[in-house]
Design a protein around this motif. Structure first.
Motif, mmCIF file in Angstrom:
data_model
loop_
_atom_site.group_PDB
_atom_site.id
_atom_site.type_symbol
_atom_site.label_atom_id
_atom_site.label_comp_id
_atom_site.label_asym_id
_atom_site.label_seq_id
_atom_site.Cartn_x
_atom_site.Cartn_y
_atom_site.Cartn_z
ATOM 1 N N THR A 160 0.845 -1.186 0.000
ATOM 2 C CA THR A 160 0.000 0.000 0.000
ATOM 3 C C THR A 160 0.883 1.240 0.000
ATOM 4 N N VAL A 171 -9.937 6.680 3.437
ATOM 5 C CA VAL A 171 -9.748 5.312 2.961
ATOM 6 C C VAL A 171 -8.876 4.549 3.949
ATOM 7 N N TYR A 180 -6.781 0.821 4.189
ATOM 8 C CA TYR A 180 -6.293 -0.394 3.538
ATOM 9 C C TYR A 180 -5.836 -1.363 4.637
ATOM 10 N N ILE A 206 -10.590 -2.948 1.815
ATOM 11 C CA ILE A 206 -10.484 -1.492 1.767
ATOM 12 C C ILE A 206 -11.816 -0.909 2.211
#
Length: 318
Positions: free
Chosen positions: A150, A295, A297, A304
């Motif tokens: 990520t 967001v 991850y 997500i």
């Protein structure tokens, strides 16, 4: 505020570029955003240079640009200049992230007028995929790849500014070419950086770091339990590249320091980031500093969580 659309594409890079372009061709938001970008774009970019440097670092992106070109019915020259992500003017954007060995949570702050409003999933041959929030179609503001690496960007300064890649193209190249944090760091050392950015990273093995990059110098920032990343360099080696006024970043670091003392579950951190009363949530959209998405991850579960301001959280499983 626009909801972030999740686009799920499958095929070759060319086929995905074509499908993405066709979807955008009749989009009023895309045409409006593009008119603003054209107003600040450099007209004398060397398109052969753009092609050569993309071919050297990430050749598959040239195939995607060919498909995009056909889909939006632009010339090759215009597509390379507008979406190639090299030798372009840089826009100042705000970003805040909190990273542990288990998850990566982030807010992206900018103007809704220059924002793709799309989370793009690209599925290629086998189990080869990348996903992330799109910028200028080809770039990624943040994202994850099939190796569960990520990466996200954090603007720091446009001074100095040299010929190189913009931040969102760098994030995309990292996701395309790297398997883990150490590979990402090695590639980030080699890439030409147009301006100063932080690149926050975490991988499936729980390794995490922030790569501090200016056009002239780079450095790696690590901590043991967690990392907070904002729009300033935090190491003494790089602090001279910061802007004069870093009050907002300092405020966010202070707020994030409380998270680092007692690591909470990702769901709680995500909710805190996305709540409009949070000290890391901003609403100054007119001055290019409003939160456009939150967001999270979670590499180990391939999940997500994506939240638009005032909207419900979308859960994406890869």
């Amino acid at each position: 505020m626009r909801k972030v659309d999740v686009l799920d594409f499958r095929g070759s890079y060319y086929e995905i570029g074509l499908a993405h372009g066709r979807r955008l061709y009749n989009s009023e938001h895309f045409q409006s955003m593009l008119s603003k970008i054209k107003g600040i774009s450099i007209l004398d970019q060397d398109t052969e240079e753009i092609k050569n440097i993309l071919k050297y670092f990430c050749p598959q992106l040239l195939d995607e640009l060919k498909g995009l070109q056909e889909g939006i019915k632009y010339t090759e020259s215009d597509v390379l200049r507008l979406f190639g992500g090299y030798d372009m003017p840089l826009l100042e954007m705000g970003c805040t992230s909190f990273i542990t060995s288990d998850y990566y949570v982030r807010n992206y702050d900018f103007s809704p007028n220059i924002y793709d409003s799309t989370f793009v999933i690209q599925r290629h041959h086998g189990n080869n995929w990348i996903c992330g929030n799109s910028e200028l179609m080809l770039g990624r503001l943040d994202g994850m790849n099939h190796n569960v690496l990520t990466c996200g960007l954090h603007f720091v300064n446009n001074d100095p500014h040299k010929k190189g890649f913009i931040g969102s193209t760098i994030v995309r190249i990292i996701l395309e070419m790297c398997k883990n944090v150490e590979e990402a760091i090695d590639l980030l050392k080699d890439l030409p950086h147009a301006a100063s950015y932080n690149y926050s990273l975490v991988d499936r093995n729980g390794s995490f770091a922030v790569f501090e990059a200016s056009p002239d110098m780079t450095n790696i920032h690590r901590e043991k339990k967690s990392l907070s990343c904002v729009n300033m360099f935090q190491t003494g080696k790089m602090e001279t590249y910061n802007q004069t006024n870093v009050d907002s970043s300092l405020d966010r670091l202070e707020a994030l320091s409380h998270l680092s003392k007692t690591i909470k579950p990702v769901s709680e951190v995500h909710k805190w980031f996305s709540t409009q009363t949070s000290p890391v949530f901003y609403t100054d959209y007119e001055h290019f500093f409003g939160t456009l998405h939150t967001v999270s991850y979670v590499p180990k579960t391939y999940k997500i969580n994506l939240t638009s301001p005032g909207g419900e959280t979308q859960v994406i499983s890869m």
